[in-house]
Structure formats: structure tokens, C-alpha cells
Design a protein around this motif. Structure first.
Motif, PDB file in Angstrom:
ATOM      1  N   HIS A  91       0.818  -1.374  -0.065  1.00 21.50           N
ATOM      2  CA  HIS A  91       0.150   0.146  -0.120  1.00 21.50           C
ATOM      3  C   HIS A  91       0.922   0.698   0.023  1.00 21.50           C
ATOM      4  N   CYS A  92       1.829   0.887   1.044  1.00 21.10           N
ATOM      5  CA  CYS A  92       2.946   2.809   1.073  1.00 21.10           C
ATOM      6  C   CYS A  92       3.597   2.604  -0.095  1.00 21.10           C
ATOM      7  N   LEU A  93       4.086   1.503  -0.708  1.00 21.11           N
ATOM      8  CA  LEU A  93       4.800   1.655  -2.249  1.00 21.11           C
ATOM      9  C   LEU A  93       3.593   2.613  -2.775  1.00 21.11           C
ATOM     10  N   ASN A  94       2.693   1.798  -2.964  1.00 18.98           N
ATOM     11  CA  ASN A  94       1.751   2.408  -4.179  1.00 18.98           C
ATOM     12  C   ASN A  94       1.182   3.961  -3.992  1.00 18.98           C
ATOM     13  N   THR A  95       1.166   4.328  -3.005  1.00 19.42           N
ATOM     14  CA  THR A  95       0.867   5.340  -2.418  1.00 19.42           C
ATOM     15  C   THR A  95       1.532   6.645  -2.118  1.00 19.42           C
ATOM     16  N   GLN A  96       2.582   5.783  -2.178  1.00 22.99           N
ATOM     17  CA  GLN A  96       3.695   6.941  -1.558  1.00 22.99           C
ATOM     18  C   GLN A  96       4.716   7.244  -2.454  1.00 22.99           C
ATOM     19  N   GLN A  97       4.822   6.156  -3.691  1.00 20.18           N
ATOM     20  CA  GLN A  97       6.198   6.255  -4.541  1.00 20.18           C
ATOM     21  C   GLN A  97       6.937   7.414  -4.244  1.00 20.18           C
ATOM     22  N   ASP A  98       5.927   8.501  -5.285  1.00 21.74           N
ATOM     23  CA  ASP A  98       7.093  10.157  -5.091  1.00 21.74           C
ATOM     24  C   ASP A  98       7.374  10.597  -4.096  1.00 21.74           C
ATOM     25  N   LEU A  99       6.510  10.614  -2.566  1.00 25.43           N
ATOM     26  CA  LEU A  99       7.608  11.082  -1.519  1.00 25.43           C
ATOM     27  C   LEU A  99       8.770   9.708  -0.814  1.00 25.43           C
ATOM     28  N   LEU A 100       8.521   8.583  -1.358  1.00 28.00           N
ATOM     29  CA  LEU A 100       9.830   8.148  -0.276  1.00 28.00           C
ATOM     30  C   LEU A 100      11.327   8.451  -1.964  1.00 28.00           C
ATOM     31  N   LYS A 101      10.810   8.357  -3.198  1.00 24.07           N
ATOM     32  CA  LYS A 101      11.723   8.994  -4.145  1.00 24.07           C
ATOM     33  C   LYS A 101      12.510  10.314  -3.849  1.00 24.07           C
ATOM     34  N   THR A 102      10.952  11.314  -2.898  1.00 27.39           N
ATOM     35  CA  THR A 102      12.006  12.668  -2.853  1.00 27.39           C
ATOM     36  C   THR A 102      12.962  12.368  -1.365  1.00 27.39           C
ATOM     37  N   MET A 103      12.389  11.724  -0.601  1.00 28.36           N
ATOM     38  CA  MET A 103      13.042  11.852   0.785  1.00 28.36           C
ATOM     39  C   MET A 103      14.563  10.904   1.152  1.00 28.36           C
ATOM     40  N   ALA A 104      14.214  10.215   0.243  1.00 26.01           N
ATOM     41  CA  ALA A 104      15.064   8.662   0.152  1.00 26.01           C
ATOM     42  C   ALA A 104      16.465   9.157  -1.226  1.00 26.01           C
ATOM     43  N   ARG A 105      16.135   9.996  -2.162  1.00 24.27           N
ATOM     44  CA  ARG A 105      17.060   9.882  -2.823  1.00 24.27           C
ATOM     45  C   ARG A 105      16.988   9.334  -3.939  1.00 24.27           C
ATOM     46  N   LEU A 106      15.616   8.133  -4.291  1.00 26.96           N
ATOM     47  CA  LEU A 106      16.164   7.200  -4.996  1.00 26.96           C
ATOM     48  C   LEU A 106      15.277   7.384  -6.211  1.00 26.96           C
ATOM     49  N   ALA A 107      16.389   6.677  -7.790  1.00 21.53           N
ATOM     50  CA  ALA A 107      15.677   6.661  -8.642  1.00 21.53           C
ATOM     51  C   ALA A 107      14.742   6.027  -9.689  1.00 21.53           C
ATOM     52  N   SER A 108      14.608   4.672  -8.468  1.00 23.47           N
ATOM     53  CA  SER A 108      13.637   4.084  -8.980  1.00 23.47           C
ATOM     54  C   SER A 108      12.853   3.248  -7.155  1.00 23.47           C
ATOM     55  N   VAL A 109      12.445   2.284  -7.412  1.00 22.30           N
ATOM     56  CA  VAL A 109      11.514   1.011  -6.331  1.00 22.30           C
ATOM     57  C   VAL A 109      10.796   0.870  -6.654  1.00 22.30           C
ATOM     58  N   ASN A 110      11.351  -0.356  -7.014  1.00 25.07           N
ATOM     59  CA  ASN A 110      10.524  -1.339  -7.872  1.00 25.07           C
ATOM     60  C   ASN A 110      10.347  -3.031  -6.501  1.00 25.07           C
ATOM     61  N   LEU A 111       9.073  -3.687  -7.300  1.00 28.49           N
ATOM     62  CA  LEU A 111       9.298  -4.951  -6.783  1.00 28.49           C
ATOM     63  C   LEU A 111      10.672  -6.242  -7.115  1.00 28.49           C
ATOM     64  N   LEU A 112      10.989  -6.639  -6.343  1.00 30.81           N
ATOM     65  CA  LEU A 112      12.098  -7.658  -6.737  1.00 30.81           C
ATOM     66  C   LEU A 112      11.591  -8.852  -8.097  1.00 30.81           C
ATOM     67  N   GLU A 113      11.761  -9.393  -8.936  1.00 28.65           N
ATOM     68  CA  GLU A 113      11.351 -10.132 -10.588  1.00 28.65           C
ATOM     69  C   GLU A 113      12.748 -11.068 -10.456  1.00 28.65           C
ATOM     70  N   GLY A 114      12.430 -12.337  -9.793  1.00 30.34           N
ATOM     71  CA  GLY A 114      13.729 -13.137 -10.487  1.00 30.34           C
ATOM     72  C   GLY A 114      15.126 -13.308  -8.591  1.00 30.34           C
ATOM     73  N   GLU A 115      15.868 -14.050  -9.362  1.00 29.22           N
ATOM     74  CA  GLU A 115      16.691 -13.805  -8.009  1.00 29.22           C
ATOM     75  C   GLU A 115      17.535 -12.779  -7.365  1.00 29.22           C
ATOM     76  N   GLU A 116      17.480 -12.749  -6.548  1.00 31.57           N
ATOM     77  CA  GLU A 116      18.308 -11.465  -5.862  1.00 31.57           C
ATOM     78  C   GLU A 116      19.737 -11.193  -6.599  1.00 31.57           C
TER      79      GLU A 116
END
Length: 921
Positions: free
Chosen positions: A807-832
Motif C-alpha cells: 500500500h505504501c509503495l503504491n501510494t507514497q512512491q513520489d514522497l519516498l523517492k524525494t526523501m530517500a533520493r531514489l531513482a526507482s523503487v521496484n518489486l524484485l523479480e527473479g533472483e536477488e
């Protein structure tokens, strides 16, 4: 709003504004009253750290309750300080080659009044400098006309009831000041001295000396001249056959009895005790039990009087001591002299050694008055904060002695007693009252008692006499009993207990409902501040600053110049602590420091590092406020109920409610330390570090107007919570906030104190923003550990997400990118991929490492975590293997340990997997 925070620019300006506007005045129209009586400082005194600490606490409470709209009175005033003030003026006269005796009583008292007028405003002006806000128009003085009337009335009424009487008893006598002192004005100081052992010859039936002796030991040989008995224990087989016989007292050639008394301890010393009833408190009690003569051999200046043999008359006490010892040695009666450590009683003002002296004094029957005062605490009518101080109160009150209230001074309330030529005593409000009451003709000569009343006698009436008692004034009805007395533990006996006794006696009610006991202010190392130690801090120097040169001069001024080593030690310590002197921190930083230290009852170490920190806090408040002002220049004030607030605003408004609740709860329970911490944490950590940052993107969005309002509203509320502790900076900033929000109050100090608003509590927004904070902090921690620049935007992967995480990833991604200075936040697909990891509950955060980090450094970091988690696993396994723990501990604690073990085992597996991936890079 001013461009730069400078305390010196705003403090005087705002204090004058408040006082001139009458904001300190009590508001008699308000329904609920709140009153604190200031412990009246000495009229000729100056502000010290203890005053500043205590008055900051009182002012914070007063401002806090004033902002709740109460009829708030902080009653100011000063004490005439009989001994201290008379000493000051006598020293001035001595420097001019004059004396009070040369001037005469009337002229000397006029001189003291002159000095009071010249210097009496010093401490009240200094109180203004620390932001104290009492109702200055109601300022009282313990010798002003109204209080003097109250003092006379109380004395006369207590005398008429038999609760004040005149009697001859042993008192503490100060030979320098020539006055009696209470036990509380005497300091017992451990000093090195000697113990002299003398032989006293037993007399035969004819009164002649025999060859049998009783050996006595004394630290005061000169008192031999006043001995009227020797005591032995009635059960002591060595001496009980001598009870009833006499001693031929050496030098004096007087016969004195040998008495049996338990005061003589067979296990102590020689088992024989010389008894000098007129010059020792224990001997006085022995003398009363055995009806012994009370032979006073000292004049008031501690010279030997005419009751002693002629060769000793007129000798100062210590010259008489040498003469007595020499004569006893000549007579062959000196047995030995031993070095001895003893407690020497010294006057707390003069420093002179106190002599027990038999004199005529005025006394209050304190035991009778103490009964209701003890009951008031027993029943909870008066509560001590913290509660344990009531035990100190009980200890003294249950063993209270009659209170000697007369002092042999000229400055003070002269005792309203007159004597005729036959020394008959008449008590009345004045001479006219005495003549009328006792039908004494005008031609009968009367002389008034020369003594004045103990300063604490008038101070005991302070809570009601300052409210115009004995008049039935509106103020008396509104404010008595007062709400709380704020004081140090050192005057529970001097002042607190006596106010309780007098208040109940004359007002039929307690003088205050609570007694808040604060600790003493010590230096940063926990040492008591004293001139002799050279560690005294002046609160005004903390506010205004002082150069090292001036500080050195201040700390060594008045010290004996023949103590070069001590002076050098003080200078060295001062230079080490303040190599550049003390910089100007301003009043607000000092006050907030005091508040942060004000935990109930404990002594406080005043650390300048704290002042520095809270000075930085002042700058933080100012700079944050400037940010808000710059971003609300185009704000238009409108009615706003936050119905359209974003989740960020909902969060800060909810956190504000939590802060308000905590702050008010702590202020109401006198935990200013916790109140200051709650508003500090909210303003710095939540409002500044998070909300201001989170608001930046919203200020560029369609939510701008709403966010501007929230920025201003929360700032307004926070400034109001801060105001009782930091009055000046909050007023300066709030005036601009007030204009932005179109608030009507003239000053922040009369604006409403924030109240908790349940409608603004939002647990969901709390949880969502906490999630953003946790993730941001996790990213920042990895950045810091791996030395990744804050400006570099990162790609983040997450896995093992729960519903809340998604829920937080879907609704607060813009804030998260701003505060943590992120280029992207994605769910992991495949192997780590090889990545730096952090855990947020079950969710795993990964920052891919390829091309980003030094593999060796990251491996070292992960190995540290492996060691830490492994240690935790071993601890938990050991605890769970302990049958005593698993069998006896509550089930929920055992389950918690099992859960910790499971989580750490899982974390260890993940860390080891990550290390394996790193090894493949």
C-alpha cells in the motif's frame, strides 16, 4: 521577520513591550485562578544560578497557566534580610571610620533604608533579564506598611494566646553579629582541634581537695570557668559511689556536685563529663534535670565576664583558653592534650564560631502550631513533589523545638513589646495600643524592646500578607490558598513549614496545595558552586557572555591575596573550561537548559555543552521559521479544518496532538525536563527534519495553499508550546505567524495554550509516514556505511512485501523517492542480485551493488552484521535452554524470545546468502 537571530536584539525589546502592555497583570475577571508566590530574594541580593533555575521553573508554570486563560498571579517581592542587610551597611560604615553605635539606632536604620532604595531594584531588574513575568505592580517588601501591619497583628495575637512568650534559654550566639541565631542559621564544619584532659579533684566533706580525681575531657577549656557539675553514669560502677559528693573546681575554687546522669556514657572518653549549663546545649538539659546553677561566663562579644575569676575577666575566649590550660598545667592537673577532629558551629553569615549563650529571648510555641501543619500533609491537603520530601518535613516537624524569634539587630520589625520601670512587659500593636489596653497613664515611662523579629517570622506570613491580609481583600479570596510553592529542599524548615503553620493558624487553610522541591544547581562536574572553589557561574554571563579576562577577575575577586596557590588553581581550571570566556547564548537557551534539567528533586549539573546545544536549537527554530515564511509569502488566510489535508499533513497534525498531550501532562506534573524534551523532539525531529522536507514537493503542487496553512498552523502551535520555556524567540517569530494567520491576540504570552484535538489524530497516516521514515533511514544508513554520496540517486528493490508495504509503495512512491533520493523503487523479480540489504519487518530492501560499491568494504560490513546476529542467536538459545527461565517467566516473554531467535536465524541465513553473492562479483 528579522534576517538573523540575535538574542540581544529581541530580549530587551520584547520584555519592555510585555511590561508596558500590562501582560503580566493578573486578570481578576477570569473564572479560574492560578497563583505562585515568589520566594522573596534578599532586597540587597543579586541573581545567582539557584535563583535563575528556580525562577525559570516558576515563570514557565506561570506562562503556561496564563495561556490557559486563568486569573494568573505570580506575586513578586523582596525580603528585608535582617542580618545580611545590616552587615552590608555596617561594613560600609566601617570603611568610612564610623559604626552603627556611633550613629545611633534611628540614624542607622535611616542609612539602611537609603541603601535599600539604592540597591533594592538590582535583583528585580536581573529577574527581568531572565524573562520573569510576575505582576510587578503588586510588588511587596517584607517591611512595607501593609506587611508590617500583618506582622504586628500576628505577634500580638499569638502572644495573647500564650503561643509567643519571653524566656531565658540557651541560644546560638554569634559574637560578631551580636545576635541569637536559629539552628538553621548555623553551619557545622569539620575542623582540626584538640582534646584537653584535666583532673578535677574530688572534695572531702569539709570541702577540701583530696588526692582522688575525676578526669574529664573537653575541646573548650575556657568553659571550665562556668562549670557547675560533673556528671557520671548512675550505672557506672567506677564512679557511682561518688554521686552526691563534690568536686573542688580548679582555678575557680568552687564546690560543684557530682551528679548521676545518663548523659555520661561509660563507654565514651573517661566516663566523666564536665557540665557547663550556660554554654552547652546538652549540659543545659542536664542542668535542668538536676536544678544546677546556670553560670554565664561570657559577654556578648565572647570575652570573659565578671562571673569568672578576676585574672580572666575581659580576656577574649581563645586567650582565656590559653590562660586556663597554662594554669591547669601549673597546678599539675593537665593530663594530656590530643589532636581531635570536631564539628565546629559557625554562623552562616559571619563565619564566626557560635557560642551557646544563656539569654532572654522571645519564642514561639512551635509544637502547638506544628500539629495542624503535620495533619495537612497527612491528609493530602498539601502534597510534596516528589512525595519523598514529606519525610524530611515530618522528621523536623515531629521533633520541633520552640522557635526563637528575637534577634539583637536594629534592622527589621521591632518587637511590639514595651517595659515599664519595673520591667513589666506589655504587648500591643503600638505604644498607644499598649497604653489603652492596659490603662497605662501617659506620664508612665515605657521603653520598647530593642530586639527585632527573625526575618523568617515575616516571611512565614508571605502567602497571605502579600494579598492584603488582614483586610478581607478580593485578591485574598481569589488566590488563597495558592497553587504551588516552588522551592529548594534547603528551606523546607526555614520557610515552608513555618508558612504552613502560620497559614493554617490565621487563614484556617493551607497556604499552598503543592510544594514542588527542586534540586540545587551544581557545576558541570557536579561540584557545589562556591566563591571559595572559584566555580561560580553568573546567569547573566551565560546570557550576555563574558571575556576570559573578566571571568578570571570575577572568580578571584575577594579571595585573600595571600592564597596565590589557590588563585592560580582557580585560574587554571577556568582557562581549561572556558579558554575563550563564555560566549553570549541569550536567555532562551539558558532557560531551556534549566527546563531540561528540571527533574523533580534531584540536584542538577549545569553543563555549558547543553547551553550550546540549546543555542543551536534556537537557531534551528529561527531558520525553520524563515523557511516557512519564505514559502508562505503568497499565503492568504482562510478558514481551514484540514479536511483536504494530504497524508503528510495528516501525519504532522497527528504527531502534534501527541506532542501536546505529552507536553501538557508533563507540565501539569512539574516534569519540565520531559515537557521540554517532548517539544524539542517534535520540533527538531518531526517538524524540521521530516515535515519541512516532505512539504517541499507539495509546495510546488496543487496542494500548495493547503500545505502552506499546515506549515503555519503547526508552527503557531509549536511556538505556543515552546513559549513558557523560551519566551523571547517565540514572541519574535510568532508576531509574523500571527499576521499570516490573521490571529487576533496581541502577544503570544496571552494567546491560548494548544489543546489536544482528537479529531486530528490519524493512526493510518502515522503508520504510513513512519514506513517512509524507516525506509529512508535504512537507505541513508546504507549510504553512510558504504560512503555513497547523498546526491547519487539509487535504484531500490524490495521483496517479501506485506499488504501495508505494498500500500505504501503504491501510494507514497513520489514522497519516498524525494526523501530517500531514489531513482526507482521496484518489486524484485527473479533472483536477488548482489546487493546491500536492510530489513523492515519481513520486507527486505536491496540496493544493487554492481558498479556501486567496493566489494571488500561491503563484505566487511556484512560480516560485522553476521557476528552481531550470531551473538544474539547464542544469547537467545542460552536463555531458552535455561529451565528456570522457561518454567518461571511469563508465557509472553518466553514466546517473545522464541520469536527473536526465529527472526535472527532468518536474518543470519539472508546475510550469509548475501555474502555468497558478493563473493561471485
Amino acid at each position: 521577520m528579522i534576517n538573523k537571530y540575535d538574542p540581544s536584539e529581541i530580549e530587551t525589546k520584547w520584555y519592555q513591550t510585555w511590561e508596558q502592555a500590562g501582560h503580566f497583570k493578573a486578570d481578576m475577571s477570569a473564572e479560574e485562578s492560578y497563583c505562585i508566590m515568589i520566594p522573596p530574594p534578599n532586597v540587597t541580593g543579586t541573581l545567582h544560578m539557584g535563583h535563575a533555575f528556580q525562577d525559570t521553573i516558576m515563570d514557565a508554570l506561570i506562562r503556561y497557566h496564563r495561556m490557559q486563560g486563568k486569573n494568573t498571579l505570580w506575586q513578586p517581592g523582596t525580603d528585608h534580610a535582617g542580618i545580611a542587610t545590616q552587615m552590608v551597611v555596617e561594613r560600609q560604615l566601617d570603611a568610612k571610620g564610623s559604626s552603627r553605635l556611633e550613629l545611633g539606632r534611628e540614624a542607622f536604620v535611616e542609612k539602611v533604608w537609603e541603601w535599600k532604595e539604592q540597591s533594592g531594584n538590582t535583583i528585580t531588574n536581573q529577574l527581568r533579564r531572565i524573562g520573569a513575568s510576575p505582576d510587578w505592580e503588586r510588588q511587596r517588601f517584607t517591611m512595607d506598611e501593609g506587611l508590617s501591619e500583618a506582622v504586628m497583628k500576628v505577634f500580638v495575637e499569638l502572644h495573647e494566646e500564650g503561643l509567643i512568650y519571653r524566656g531565658q534559654r540557651l541560644v546560638n550566639w554569634d559574637p560578631t553579629l551580636n545576635t541569637a541565631l536559629s539552628d538553621l542559621e548555623v553551619e557545622s564544619i569539620e575542623e582540626n582541634g584538640f582534646m584537653w584532659h584535666f583532673n578535677y579533684p574530688v572534695a572531702d566533706d569539709a570541702g577540701n581537695a583530696t588526692d582522688q580525681f575525676l578526669t574529664i575531657a573537653t575541646t573548650r577549656p575556657e568553659t571550665l570557668l562556668g562549670d557547675t557539675a560533673v556528671a557520671v553514669n548512675p550505672e557506672d560502677g567506677r564512679f557511682k559511689h561518688l554521686i552526691g559528693k563534690n568536686i573542688l573546681l580548679p582555678i575557680c575554687e568552687r564546690l560543684i556536685p557530682i551528679v548521676g546522669d545518663d548523659h555520661a556514657d561509660p563507654e565514651k572518653g573517661t566516663g566523666c563529663v564536665k557540665i557547663t549549663p550556660a554554654h552547652d546545649f546538652n549540659d543545659y538539659e542536664v542542668g535542668k534535670r538536676h536544678d544546677l546553677p546556670m553560670l554565664n561566663v561570657l559577654n556578648f562579644d565572647a570575652t570573659i565576664n565578671k562571673n569568672a575569676p578576676e585574672p580572666y575577666q575581659g580576656l577574649p575566649r581563645y586567650e582565656a583558653r590559653k590562660a586556663v590550660v597554662a594554669e591547669m598545667e601549673r597546678l599539675g592537673l593537665l593530663v594530656e592534650i590530643k589532636p581531635h577532629t570536631l564539628m565546629v558551629p559557625r554562623g552562616d553569615r559571619s563565619g564566626d564560631v557560635i557560642e551557646p549563650m544563656l539569654t532572654n529571648q522571645w519564642y514561639v510555641d512551635a509544637k502547638t502550631l506544628a500539629g495542624p501543619a503535620i495533619e495537612a500533609v497527612d491528609t493530602g491537603a498539601i502534597k510534596f513533589v516528589p512525595d519523598n520530601w514529606k519525610n524530611t518535613y515530618y522528621a523536623w516537624m515531629n521533633d520541633i523545638q520552640d522557635w526563637c524569634i528575637s534577634r539583637q539587630l536594629w534592622w527589621g520589625h521591632r518587637i511590639p513589646a514595651w517595659y515599664d520601670e519595673n520591667d513589666n512587659i506589655f504587648v500591643g500593636l503600638n505604644e498607644g495600643d499598649v497604653r489603652a489596653k492596659h490603662n497605662i497613664a501617659d506620664d508612665v515611662k515605657l521603653r520598647q524592646d530593642n530586639d527585632v523579629l527573625d526575618t523568617w517570622f515575616s516571611s512565614a506570613l508571605w502567602p497571605f500578607a502579600t494579598l492584603d491580609w488582614p483586610k478581607d481583600s478580593e485578591e485574598l479570596k481569589a488566590y488563597y490558598p495558592t497553587n504551588v510553592l516552588v522551592t529548594g529542599f534547603d528551606i523546607i524548615f526555614f520557610w515552608v513549614a513555618r508558612m504552613i503553620m502560620m497559614g493554617i493558624k490565621f487563614m484556617d487553610d493551607v497556604p499552598f496545595k503543592e510544594v514542588y522541591i527542586h534540586g540545587l544547581v551544581r557545576d558541570g562536574q557536579g561540584q557545589k558552586m562556591s566563591k571559595s572553589k572559584g566555580n561560580v557561574l553568573d546567569p547573566l554571563d551565560v546570557i550576555d557572555g563574558i571575556t576570559l579576562e573578566d571571568l578570571l577577575e570575577k572568580r578571584t575577586k575577594g579571595l585573600m591575596q595571600d592564597q596565590p596557590k589557590k588563585i592560580e588553581q582557580i585560574k587554571k581550571a577556568t582557562k581549561a573550561e572556558f579558554p575563550e570566556g563564555i560566549k553570549a547564548y541569550g536567555c532562551d537557551a539558558m532557560r531551556f537548559t534549566f527546563a531540561s534539567l528540571a527533574s523533580t528533586g534531584r540536584d542538577v549539573n549545569f553543563d555549558m555543552g547543553r547551553v550550546e546545544g540549546y543555542s543551536n536549537f534556537c537557531n534551528k527554530i529561527f531558520n525553520a521559521s524563515r523557511f516557512v515564511m519564505m514559502n508562505t509569502e503568497d499565503y492568504v488566510a482562510t478558514a481551514n479544518n484540514f479536511s483536504n489535508a494530504t497524508v503528510i499533513e495528516q501525519w504532522i497534525l497527528s504527531r502534534l496532538q501527541n506532542c501536546i498531550s505529552d507536553y501538557r501532562r508533563h507540565m501539569d506534573s512539574y516534569r519540565l525536563d520531559l515537557a521540554s524534551q517532548s517539544i524539542y523532539d517534535f520540533f527538531w525531529n518531526e517538524y524540521c527534519d521530516w515535515f519541512l522536507e516532505l512539504s517541499k514537493p507539495l509546495l510546488k503542487s496543487e496542494h500548495k495553499a493547503q500545505v502552506q496553512h499546515t506549515l503555519l498552523y503547526v508552527l503557531d502551535q509549536a511556538l505556543k508550546l515552546l513559549h513558557p520555556l523560551m519566551p523571547f524567540i517565540t514572541e519574535e517569530i510568532w508576531q509574523t505567524v500571527k499576521e499570516k494567520l490573521s490571529l487576533s491576540d496581541e502577544s503570544i504570552m496571552i494567546s491560548p495554550m494548544p489543546v489536544h484535538n482528537e479529531a486530528l489524530v490519524n493512526t493510518q497516516s502515522d503508520a504510513e509516514i513512519q514506513w517512509i521514515k524507516d525506509l529512508t533511514l535504512a537507505v541513508r544508513q546504507i549510504r553512510g556505511e558504504m560512503n555513497i554520496p547523498p546526491s547519487k540517486k539509487l535504484d531500490v528493490l524490495v521483496t517479501n512485501c506485506g499488504d501495508k508495504d505494498l500500500h505504501c509503495l503504491n501510494t507514497q512512491q513520489d514522497l519516498l523517492k524525494t526523501m530517500a533520493r531514489l531513482a526507482s523503487v521496484n518489486l524484485l523479480e527473479g533472483e536477488e542480485p548482489p546487493a546491500a540489504t536492510a530489513l523492515m519487518g519481513d520486507m527486505k530492501l536491496l540496493i544493487p551493488l554492481a558498479g556501486l560499491i567496493d566489494v571488500a568494504e561491503e563484505s566487511a560490513r556484512l560480516n560485522k552484521q553476521v557476528a552481531k546476529v550470531t551473538q544474539e542467536i547464542k544469547r537467545a538459545e542460552g536463555k531458552l535452554a535455561n529451565e528456570k527461565f522457561t518454567a518461571k517467566a511469563p508465557a509472553h516473554l518466553v514466546e517473545a524470545e522464541k520469536e527473536k531467535l526465529t527472526q535472527n536465524e532468518k536474518a543470519l541465513t539472508e546475510l550469509q546468502e548475501q555474502l555468497e553473492k558478493l563473493s561471485n562479483l
